[in-house]
Write a protein that holds these residues in place. Sequence first.
Motif, PDB file in Angstrom:
ATOM      1  N   ALA A   1       0.881  -1.163   0.000  1.00  0.00           N
ATOM      2  CA  ALA A   1       0.000   0.000   0.000  1.00  0.00           C
ATOM      3  C   ALA A   1       0.921   1.216   0.000  1.00  0.00           C
ATOM      4  O   ALA A   1       1.785   1.337   0.863  1.00  0.00           O
ATOM      5  CB  ALA A   1      -0.885  -0.018   1.233  1.00  0.00           C
ATOM      6  N   ILE A   2       0.738   2.077  -0.998  1.00  0.00           N
ATOM      7  CA  ILE A   2       1.647   3.218  -1.127  1.00  0.00           C
ATOM      8  C   ILE A   2       0.893   4.478  -0.739  1.00  0.00           C
ATOM      9  O   ILE A   2      -0.151   4.804  -1.310  1.00  0.00           O
ATOM     10  CB  ILE A   2       2.185   3.327  -2.566  1.00  0.00           C
ATOM     11  N   PHE A   3       1.438   5.153   0.216  1.00  0.00           N
ATOM     12  CA  PHE A   3       0.831   6.394   0.697  1.00  0.00           C
ATOM     13  C   PHE A   3       1.775   7.548   0.422  1.00  0.00           C
ATOM     14  O   PHE A   3       2.995   7.370   0.296  1.00  0.00           O
ATOM     15  CB  PHE A   3       0.525   6.295   2.195  1.00  0.00           C
ATOM     16  N   ILE A   4       1.170   8.678   0.348  1.00  0.00           N
ATOM     17  CA  ILE A   4       1.973   9.875   0.075  1.00  0.00           C
ATOM     18  C   ILE A   4       1.544  10.945   1.069  1.00  0.00           C
ATOM     19  O   ILE A   4       0.385  10.974   1.507  1.00  0.00           O
ATOM     20  CB  ILE A   4       1.790  10.297  -1.399  1.00  0.00           C
ATOM     21  N   LYS A   5       2.480  11.790   1.438  1.00  0.00           N
ATOM     22  CA  LYS A   5       2.166  12.840   2.411  1.00  0.00           C
ATOM     23  C   LYS A   5       1.058  13.714   1.840  1.00  0.00           C
ATOM     24  O   LYS A   5       1.127  14.168   0.699  1.00  0.00           O
ATOM     25  CB  LYS A   5       3.441  13.669   2.638  1.00  0.00           C
ATOM     26  N   ASP A   6       0.057  13.979   2.668  1.00  0.00           N
ATOM     27  CA  ASP A   6      -1.058  14.817   2.236  1.00  0.00           C
ATOM     28  C   ASP A   6      -0.618  16.279   2.359  1.00  0.00           C
ATOM     29  O   ASP A   6      -0.405  16.782   3.445  1.00  0.00           O
ATOM     30  CB  ASP A   6      -2.278  14.529   3.136  1.00  0.00           C
ATOM     31  N   GLU A   7      -0.421  16.956   1.200  1.00  0.00           N
ATOM     32  CA  GLU A   7       0.076  18.337   1.205  1.00  0.00           C
ATOM     33  C   GLU A   7      -0.923  19.244   1.888  1.00  0.00           C
ATOM     34  O   GLU A   7      -0.570  20.257   2.477  1.00  0.00           O
ATOM     35  CB  GLU A   7       0.317  18.832  -0.234  1.00  0.00           C
ATOM     36  N   GLN A   8      -2.203  18.862   1.805  1.00  0.00           N
ATOM     37  CA  GLN A   8      -3.257  19.680   2.412  1.00  0.00           C
ATOM     38  C   GLN A   8      -3.817  18.938   3.619  1.00  0.00           C
ATOM     39  O   GLN A   8      -4.571  17.998   3.465  1.00  0.00           O
ATOM     40  CB  GLN A   8      -4.388  19.923   1.425  1.00  0.00           C
ATOM     41  N   PRO A   9      -3.412  19.365   4.775  1.00  0.00           N
ATOM     42  CA  PRO A   9      -3.860  18.643   5.969  1.00  0.00           C
ATOM     43  C   PRO A   9      -5.359  18.852   6.220  1.00  0.00           C
ATOM     44  O   PRO A   9      -5.928  19.831   5.776  1.00  0.00           O
ATOM     45  CB  PRO A   9      -3.032  19.240   7.088  1.00  0.00           C
TER      46      PRO A   9
END
Lengths: 639, 665
Positions: free
Chosen positions: B657-665
Motif C-alpha cells: 500500500a503506497i501512501f503519500i504525504k497529504d500536502e493539504q492537511p
Amino acid sequence: MIKRKSPWVVSLIVIAILAVSLYSGEITNPKIRSLIENAPLKSDYPDADAIILYSNKNLILQSDGNYVNHFHYLIKSFNYMGKKDYGNFKIQYDEEYEEVIIDTARTINGLAKVDDVDKTGINTITPPWLSRGSIYSNVKEKVISFPSMQDTSIIELVGRIRTIKLPEEPYLGDRDLLELDNPVLEKTITIEVPEGTTLKYFNRNGAPEPTISGNRYTWRINDYKGIVAEPSSPPPFEYLACTYYSTATGWDQIGNFIKDKFNSKIEPDDAIRNKLEEVSSSTNTVETVKDIFLFVADKVRNVDMPLGIAGYTPNQASTVLKRGYGDTRDKCVLLISLIKAAGIDAYPAFVNDAGITIEEGIPFLKQFNKMLVLVSFKDGKKLWLDPFADNCKYGYIPDCMGERALVVYSDGARFEQVESYINVQNSANIKYDLTLEPGGGLSGDVKVFVDGYFDYALRYSIKDARPKQVEMEIEKAANTVASGAKLLDKTVSDMKDLTEPAVLHFSFEADKCASIQQDMVIFYVPIKPFEFTGLEFPVSSEGREFPILLPTAFEKKGEYEINVPADFNIEYTPENAQLENPLGSFSVTSEVKDGKIYYSYSIKVNKRHIAAGEYESFKGLVQGFLSPKNNLVLLEIKK
Amino acid sequence: MKRFIQQIIITILVLSFLFWVNCSHKPGIWEMPSGTNKADEELMQKIESAGSRMEYPNAKAIVIEDIDSTIFTPDGSFTQYNYSLTKLITLTGAKDYGTMGLPYDTLFFEIEIPLARIIQEDGSIINIPDSLITDETMSDLVMMDVFWTNIRRKVINFPELSSGSTIEYLIIYKTIQPRFEGIFDNSRYFQSDEPIKYSRSVVVGPASMPLDWKIRNDEDNLVSFDKKEMGELVKYTWEAQDIPQVIMEEGMPPFTDMAIGLLASTTTWRDYSKKIYEYLEPVMKTDEAIESKVAELIEGKESEYEKIRAIFYYVAQKIRYLGLAMSSREGIQPHPVTETFERQAGVCKDKASLLAAMLQSAGIEAYYVLSNPLNHVDKDIAASQFNHAITLAVTKDGKRYFLDSTDEFCQDMLPAYHQEQGILVCDKDGEDMEYLPSQPPEMNSGKVDIKSTIQPNGTLRGTATISGKGIYDEVIRQVVRMQEGAQLKRFIERLVNRVHPNSRIIEYNIEPDPIMNLYEDAVITIEFEIEEYAIMAGKYLLIKPVGLEYPFDIFVTTYLTMFTQLEERKFPLNIQFTSGVVSNEEIILPPGYKAKVLPESKSLNYKPGSFSMSYQFKDKLIFRNSIMINESEIPPEEYEDFRKIKEEMAESSSGLAIFIKDEQP
C-alpha cells in the motif's frame, strides 16, 4: 513374666500394618517414599517437561576388565512431553558383551497406585538408527514401557548393565552429563575403580568436584533448576556441567590399543596391490593419493554408524575391499592400506565431528565419533582425508575443519589440527542476469558457484538423485526465484567428479513476479534460490543463554544485473547498507546505470561458534541484512 | 479330501518345477554352494540383454524378473514363493541395494531364504551366507511407540556390489496361522521405482473359493490374465512385460495407490466385516471398573452427543498410545478392553474397541470400524487394505459419529485426514465398505485477525489472534501441547519474526488452559511491535499488511508453497484434507498521509482452490485475504489451476500500500 498380648492389640497391629501397606503400595524405601510424597509440582518448574527426583549411577570397574553399572532413576513427568520422553525408557547396551537386568520398573500415580511393569512391557529392539547397519553391531535397546502413565506420573527404574563377556575394548573412560534439560533434585554418579588404579577426571562447565573415598569417586548435583534448550546450540557437553574420566595412563596407551587393532589389518596384500594398480597409474604421489581417495570415498558404500558402537577392531582391508562397504573404521583401514601400498605413509586419526571439545588431558576413545586418515608425504606435507566424504569436493572435511584429531603414529599418538589441503572458502556465489517484463514477469539466468560446505550441501541434494529428480530440484529452485517459474534450460556440472567444483546454471521465465499497482511496480530482488544458500538462523528470540553452533563460518554473495522495461522509471532501489562487527559483516549495494539495476549483497560470518554474549551482535548482523527494505525496488510506469 | 490333498501336493511339485524351469537355473538351486561358481549362459544372456543406463537413464536398477507363486488352502493358509532378479546399473543403485529388508510377522509367518546371491558382470556368483542375513525389529514401528516384537525384518546384506552386479533371491513365506480363517487375500504390485522387464504372479487355490480380483492403475493394459481350471484347483496367472518405472514426485499419494497393482480376495466386504466382528466379540466384555468410569463420565450429560463426547475425550486423552505384544493375533485382534483399560494403554485397535465398549455401556449403539487414513481403499475387492481402527457411534435419531480415539487433539472427534477415505463397520451381520464424505475447507480453516497502528517513526504495534476449526484447531493444540513455557515463547517469537526480522513480542496468551480442554476452541493471541516497519521510500510511505504473506498461518501456505514448485505433475497432489486460512486486518496509519496506490483486489476461483485479496482505505487500511484448498487430492489436470493460486499469492506478496504525504492537511 511374659505378658500375652491382648488379641485386640494384635488385631490393631495387623490392621495398622495392612493400612500402611495398602497406603504405601510397594514403596518401602523411605527416601524414595519421601521424594514421591514431596515431589514438586509443574508450577515449581514451569519450563520443564519432567523432573529427575533421583538419579544414581554406580559404575564398578573390576580389575579383570569386567564391570557393572548400577542405575536407579526416579522421574516425575510434568506434561505430555515428559510422558512421551520417559514413558518408554530406553537403555542401550551391546548384546555381545553386556546384559541388562531390571530389578524394579514401575509407575507411581500416588503412593496408593503403583503399577509394576510386566514382562510384556520390557522389549529388546534394534535401535532405528542402526537399521541398515545391524550387520555390524550387536547394539540393542532395552525398552521399558511404563503402564498407566499419565502426564504427571512418576516412574522408578532400578537395574544394572553388566558384562557377560570381556569387552573387546577395556573400559578406560567416558564422559557423563551431570546436568540435562530437565531439573534435578538429586543426582549422583559414582565411579569405583580397581584397587591401585587412579581415576583421572576433568570437570567442565562448573561441574562440582567429586568426593573421593578410597577408590570411589562420587559427583553429586542437588537442586539443579534445569534449562530451556535453545535451537542451534552446540551439544550439551559444551555448556552443561559434565565430567570426563579415565583410568588410562595416557594417549599412548590408547594409541597402542589402536595400533594392535589396526596394524595387522592395514598391511597391503595382493588384493590391495592389484586394486591400487587399477585405481591409479600416476607416478605423482599426490595424484596417487587423490585417485585412491576417490575410489574409497565414492565406490565403497558408507555404513553410517558412530565410531565405537561396533567396537574398534576393523576388518581386514582386503575384506573391506571385497565387500564393497564399510563403517568409518573399515574405510579408514582400506584407505590407509591402499596408500601404504603406494609407498606413502598414512595414519589413522580420531576426531569428533559433533562439535564436542576433546579433553586432551583425559584419554579415552569414546571422545571420538569418527575416523580420518592423515597422509604424510616425504616432503613433509600433510593431507587430511575423510573416507566417508562422498559428497564433498576433494580435500574438504565436513564438520571437522579446525578440530583436534588424535593421530596414531608408529611411534605414539599425538594431537594435530585438521586442516584442509585445498583452499576452501565455504562460500556461495550466485550471479543473476534478470529481465523484468512489462507485465510484471521475470526471466533470466542464474549461475551458482559454491565451495566448501555449500558445495557439500549441493552435492548431497542432487549428486545421487535420478536425472528426472535433479530436474525437479532445479525447478523448485527456479520457483524460489520467481513463483510459477518455468525452467527453460539447465546445466549441472558433474557432481560425481569430486575434484571439480559444483556449478549449477539454469534459465527460467515466470509470468508473475513484480506487483503492478496502477502506475507503480513493486519488485523484490530474489535472494534465496536454494535451501543451502538460504539464511536460516536462530535470531528470532530476544536473547540467548547458550551459544550458537553454526554449520560453518561462511560467506554468501549475490550479484544481479536487472534489465528494466524501457517505459519504467526506476523510482527507488535499496539504499546502500553495510554493517561490520567482530562476528562478521554484510553489505548491500545498488546502482542504476543505463536503465539497469546493478544490485549486490554479501553476508559473511567469521566463525561457527557464537557465544551467548555475542548473540546481540549476531542478531543485529542477520536482522540488518534481512530487512525488507534491502531488496525492495519501486518503479513507475511512464505516462 | 484325499484327492484334494493329492492334487495340492502334485501342484506344489509342478509349480516348483515350472518355477525352476522359468527361472532358468542350474539343478541344485536349493543348495547353497560354497565358494563361487559361474552363472550359466542362459542366465547371463538374460542379464546382459536386460539393458543399461542408455535405455533407462532414470533408473538405478532394472528388475529383470519379479515372480511370485502362491498356493492357498481352504482355511486361508498359504505358501508364497517370491523370486527376484535385479540388475544394478549405477553405483548409486549398488549402494542402495546393499541391504534389503523383508518385513514379516512371526505370529503368522515363517520366512525362509533358500536363495540369495550376486551374479557379477563376469558371471561369477557370490552366495550370501547366513551370517550376512540378520533379523531385527521394525524401526518404523518403534518410532510410533509400537513394540510388537513379533513384527520383524530379515535384512539381507549384499556385499561386493558394483554397477553391473545382479542380485537374485528367493523368499518363501509360509503361514503359521492364517490371519483370517477361511479367507485368502493378496495384493502385489507390478510396478516399482525402477523399470521391470517381466513380472508374474500366480495364485493357485481351491475351486470352491473363487478369487475376485482387480488390476488397478493399468491404463495401458500392460497386465494380461489367464485362468486354468485344474480339477478341484484353479490357477490364476497375471503377467506383464516392460513396465515403466514410477518416478516419485513430492506430494504424490502413497506409491501403493499409484502403482499398477493386483488386489485379490476370496471374500466379500460383508463377510470380512463379520470375520472381524468374530475376533472382536470375545474382547468386548466390560467390567465394573469400566462401567464405573462410564457412569462417572456421563454423569450430568443429557444428550447422547454429550455422552459420546465425554467418553471419547477420555479414551483419546487418557489411554496412552502404546503397542505391546500380548495376544496370539497381535495386530489384528484388539486386546480385551478390560486389559486396555487397566493398563491405560493400547494402539488404535485397542482404543477403538475400548471406546466402542464404553459407549455401549453408556447405552449408545457403537461399533468397531476399520479405516485407512493414508491409502485409498478399493471398494471392488475385499482384500486387506485397512491399517487403522476407529469407532462408530449411532444416536437414537440415526445420526452417525465416526470417532478416532488415537487422535487426542481432535475437537471434532474425527480428524480431517479421514475425509474420503474408506471404512468398514464391523458387526455381526456384516457391512459393506463405504467412503467417508469430503469436507468443505471451511470446516478445517484458520482465522487470523490483526489490528495494528503505525507510528510516525514507522514502528508498528499490533495484536494478532489465531484460531481455527477442525484440523487447524488441532494443529494449534499440538504445537502448544508439545512446547511449554520458554519453548512456547520461542515458537511465538518465530511466528512473529516471519512478519519482519525486527519483530518482538510484547505479550501472548493461549486459550484454553489446559490446551487439551477440547470443549473450548484454541486461540493464540500475540501482541507485538516492529521497529522500522513502514518503509519511507523518498516521498512515499510503503506499508505491507502484516498478514500479506500469512506469517501467522500455521500450515496452509506452507503446503501451498511446498507443493506447487513443479511445473507439471504426472501424479495427483495429495494434501489429505481440505483447509484454508482467512485473514482480516486493520492498520491505523500515522496522521497526514493519503493513499496513492493500493493493490488491486483479486479473486480467483478454481475447482481445486481459491484466493482472494482486497485493500480498502478509509481512515484506516483494511486488508483481507484468504486461501481455500477445496480438494484433498488434486488431479494432475487441475494442478495448473492450483499452481495459479500460489502464483497469484506470491505476486500479491510483492504488493504494497503506497501512501503519500497529504500536502493539504
